[in-house]
Design an enzyme around this catalytic site. Structure first.
Site, mmCIF file in Angstrom:
data_model
loop_
_atom_site.group_PDB
_atom_site.id
_atom_site.type_symbol
_atom_site.label_atom_id
_atom_site.label_comp_id
_atom_site.label_asym_id
_atom_site.label_seq_id
_atom_site.Cartn_x
_atom_site.Cartn_y
_atom_site.Cartn_z
ATOM 1 N N SER A 1 -37.987 26.792 -47.953
ATOM 2 C CA SER A 1 -39.106 26.173 -47.231
ATOM 3 C C SER A 1 -38.615 25.392 -46.014
ATOM 4 C CB SER A 1 -39.935 25.282 -48.157
ATOM 5 O OG SER A 1 -39.273 24.080 -48.462
ATOM 6 N N MET B 1 -27.675 25.990 -53.090
ATOM 7 C CA MET B 1 -27.349 25.288 -54.334
ATOM 8 C C MET B 1 -25.931 25.573 -54.826
ATOM 9 S SD MET B 1 -30.002 23.552 -54.492
ATOM 10 C CE MET B 1 -29.831 22.710 -56.053
ATOM 11 N N ARG B 2 -24.974 25.390 -53.939
ATOM 12 C CA ARG B 2 -23.567 25.471 -54.322
ATOM 13 C C ARG B 2 -22.839 24.338 -53.621
ATOM 14 N NH1 ARG B 2 -22.758 29.336 -57.637
ATOM 15 N NH2 ARG B 2 -20.740 28.423 -57.944
ATOM 16 N N ILE B 3 -21.886 23.751 -54.331
ATOM 17 C CA ILE B 3 -21.037 22.752 -53.677
ATOM 18 C C ILE B 3 -19.975 23.519 -52.910
ATOM 19 C CG2 ILE B 3 -19.359 20.913 -54.064
ATOM 20 C CD1 ILE B 3 -21.057 20.064 -56.479
ATOM 21 N N LEU B 4 -19.850 23.205 -51.629
ATOM 22 C CA LEU B 4 -18.936 23.942 -50.749
ATOM 23 C C LEU B 4 -17.536 23.340 -50.807
ATOM 24 C CD1 LEU B 4 -21.459 24.279 -47.824
ATOM 25 C CD2 LEU B 4 -20.587 26.164 -49.233
ATOM 26 N N HIS C 1 -31.255 16.408 -47.439
ATOM 27 C CA HIS C 1 -31.119 15.940 -48.819
ATOM 28 C C HIS C 1 -32.335 15.100 -49.190
ATOM 29 C CE1 HIS C 1 -29.144 14.822 -52.521
ATOM 30 N NE2 HIS C 1 -29.477 13.563 -52.291
ATOM 31 N N THR D 1 -19.825 16.731 -44.827
ATOM 32 C CA THR D 1 -18.402 16.389 -44.901
ATOM 33 C C THR D 1 -17.918 16.762 -46.303
ATOM 34 O OG1 THR D 1 -18.930 14.134 -45.592
ATOM 35 C CG2 THR D 1 -18.601 14.503 -43.216
ATOM 36 N N LEU E 1 -19.577 14.911 -51.465
ATOM 37 C CA LEU E 1 -20.948 15.356 -51.742
ATOM 38 C C LEU E 1 -21.972 14.383 -51.160
ATOM 39 C CD1 LEU E 1 -22.812 17.376 -53.244
ATOM 40 C CD2 LEU E 1 -22.705 15.823 -55.193
ATOM 41 N N ASP E 2 -22.801 14.880 -50.248
ATOM 42 C CA ASP E 2 -23.890 14.095 -49.645
ATOM 43 C C ASP E 2 -23.387 12.786 -49.026
ATOM 44 O OD1 ASP E 2 -25.744 16.060 -50.418
ATOM 45 O OD2 ASP E 2 -26.039 15.131 -52.371
#
Length: 194
Positions: free
Chosen positions: A15, A92-95, A111, A143, A146-147
């Site tokens: 979306s 929906m994956r942590i890079l 976020h 970065t 995470l977030d």
């Protein structure tokens, strides 16, 4: 005006990707979406992108021996599209750190919380459990933490009595769809940088 090229990473309906696509239809918008990449072949957002004439690709991480190989292939696809910037829109994956550092300063995320509050998942339920008076969303640079990247824009919404995670999600999403295109435009015009 030469428009900046953007690749969008999604995992679902996209979306926020749709909000970005709509914004780029304005002739004076400084960016265009040239490709949408999903880690799920069945992501409904891929069809939305195709219906708007945007290149798409999907990659399942399970088909790769390592996360690094998966992310190297993502980078190859994004570079094949010659993107200037990458927007995460419900990816929906942590890079991994290598991927993030490769795109650092050129990759942003939306976020659903007022960062640095409520990093990670289930932000709406966590806000309600904490009894907070307000909630919102943040567009930030990505970065390795995470977030944790610096915020570009935030929008706030009041938490109302009787709110559920679903009602709060819906109100925050309205604001997400407003500020994500604004933040991308600021980045593309060179008004913000990391």
């Amino acid at each position: 005006m030469s428009r900046k090229k953007v690749g969008v990473l999604i995992s679902g309906r996209g979306s926020n990707m749709s909000a970005l696509i709509e914004a780029t239809k304005s002739p004076d918008y400084p960016a265009e979406i040239v490709g949408v990449l999903s880690n799920k072949a069945a992501a409904p957002g891929l069809l939305t992108a195709q219906e708007n004439g945007i290149a798409t690709a999907s990659l399942a991480q399970s088909k790769f021996l390592s996360r690094e190989m998966f992310e190297d292939m993502m980078t190859q696809i994004l570079e094949g599209w010659e993107v200037d910037y990458v927007c995460l829109a419900g990816f929906m994956r942590i890079l991994g750190e290598d991927f993030v550092l490769h795109w650092q300063g050129r990759m942003i995320n939306i976020h659903p919380s007022l960062l640095p509050l409520y990093k990670g998942l289930d932000t709406h339920a966590r806000v309600l459990a904490a009894g907070d008076a307000e909630h919102g969303c943040t567009v930030h640079f990505v970065t390795p933490g995470l977030d944790e990247g610096p915020a570009i824009l935030q929008a706030r919404v009041p938490v109302l009595s009787g709110d559920t995670p679903e009602t709060l999600t819906a109100r925050v999403l309205v604001e997400e769809h407003k500020i994500y295109p604004q933040a991308l435009a600021m980045l593309a015009r060179g008004e913000v940088s990391l």
